[in-house]
Motif scaffolding. Structure first.
Motif, short mmCIF file in Angstrom:
data_model
loop_
_atom_site.label_atom_id
_atom_site.label_comp_id
_atom_site.label_asym_id
_atom_site.label_seq_id
_atom_site.Cartn_x
_atom_site.Cartn_y
_atom_site.Cartn_z
N SER A 10 -37.48 29.72 -38.61
CA SER A 10 -36.38 29.83 -37.65
C SER A 10 -35.42 30.96 -38.04
O SER A 10 -34.59 31.37 -37.25
CB SER A 10 -35.61 28.51 -37.57
N LEU A 13 -35.55 34.22 -35.81
CA LEU A 13 -34.89 34.01 -34.52
C LEU A 13 -33.38 34.13 -34.66
O LEU A 13 -32.71 34.75 -33.82
CB LEU A 13 -35.26 32.62 -33.98
N SER A 17 -31.26 37.19 -33.03
CA SER A 17 -30.27 36.79 -32.03
C SER A 17 -28.89 37.37 -32.33
O SER A 17 -28.20 37.87 -31.44
CB SER A 17 -30.15 35.27 -31.97
N LEU A 87 -37.74 39.03 -29.88
CA LEU A 87 -36.70 38.02 -29.75
C LEU A 87 -36.92 37.15 -28.51
O LEU A 87 -36.86 35.92 -28.59
CB LEU A 87 -35.33 38.67 -29.69
N GLN A 90 -39.77 34.87 -29.22
CA GLN A 90 -39.45 33.82 -30.19
C GLN A 90 -38.53 32.76 -29.58
O GLN A 90 -38.59 31.60 -29.97
CB GLN A 90 -38.81 34.44 -31.43
N ARG A 91 -37.70 33.18 -28.66
CA ARG A 91 -36.85 32.20 -27.98
C ARG A 91 -37.70 31.23 -27.18
O ARG A 91 -37.45 30.02 -27.19
CB ARG A 91 -35.88 32.92 -27.04
N TRP A 94 -39.49 28.90 -29.62
CA TRP A 94 -38.56 27.91 -30.15
C TRP A 94 -38.31 26.80 -29.13
O TRP A 94 -38.31 25.61 -29.46
CB TRP A 94 -37.25 28.55 -30.57
N ALA B 105 -28.70 31.00 -31.50
CA ALA B 105 -29.70 31.85 -30.85
C ALA B 105 -29.41 32.02 -29.36
O ALA B 105 -30.15 32.69 -28.65
CB ALA B 105 -31.09 31.27 -31.05
#
Lengths: 110, 110
Positions: A10, A13, A17, A87, A90-91, A94, B105
């Motif tokens: 994590s 991320l 961010s 990003l 990855q968002r 997540w 994030a």
DNA sequence: ACTTTATGTATCGCATAGCGACATATTGCT
DNA sequence: AGCAATATGTCGCTATGCGATACATAAAGT
């Protein structure tokens, strides 16, 4: 942080961010994560700096040294366009991940 | 699953949660996690069995062999009272963690 | 004057946990 | 006989967070 293992994966991320809004240096990122999470998340330098080097090596962030009188030298990192794409990806990852955990573990929309 | 590291630390919560409703054996847990997460989460046997041994050693779950005609032997695990307490604690930790990540994030209530 | 705290970057070596690959055994289907 | 699904088990690799330690500068406390 109670469980060290929980944080693995994590960190990227988080860094990506924070660099989205503006360039920041390592120490700043470390303090910012701790403050914004209310102390829940902390990243030690021994984790953070190697992570920044990895991200830069992958071309997701770009760093440069800034020297000012009365201040120690700092290395500011900014998000690259490649990093911005990573990003976004990855968002999504997540979100999927957190939703799956919450569903199976019987937690409301976290 | 895209990022292997992301899963670290969440496996215990998953297993403990599933065993809360009823005793289950390893292979069953493996299939259940994959099915309930819609394929987002998978746990391989090389992760799962050692994890079950760890949890049992800590006294969070209790296993016993069940043998039935026409079936291979299975080891069913049930949640102990200690495990139930740990589960409650891990749920809180996960919530805090997920909320902190989402906040930093820039993600909506995941 | 001395000590502590904060700022800032850096590295060594350890611990942890997921998993690819492999191994073993039973049952059922073709 | 051959193959898939079921079911448990292990070796060795890999990734990553971090305690401890190091170095340097400046401000604040005692």
């Amino acid at each position: 942080m109670l469980d060290r293992e929980l944080k693995k994966g994590s960190a990227e991320l988080l860094i990506l961010s924070l660099l989205e809004a503006q360039p920041r240096h390592g120490y700043d990122l470390s303090k910012l994560i701790e403050a914004r999470s209310g102390g829940v998340l902390t990243f030690r330098v021994a984790s953070l700096y190697p992570l920044l080097y990895r991200l830069e090596k992958r071309g997701w962030i770009q760093g440069r040294w800034i020297e000012k009188a009365g201040l120690r030298r700092r290395r500011y990192y900014k998000l690259t366009s490649v990093g911005a794409n990573v990003l976004a990806s990855q968002r999504d990852t997540w979100k999927e991940f957190a939703q799956a955990i919450s569903r199976i573990a019987g937690l409301e929309s976290v």
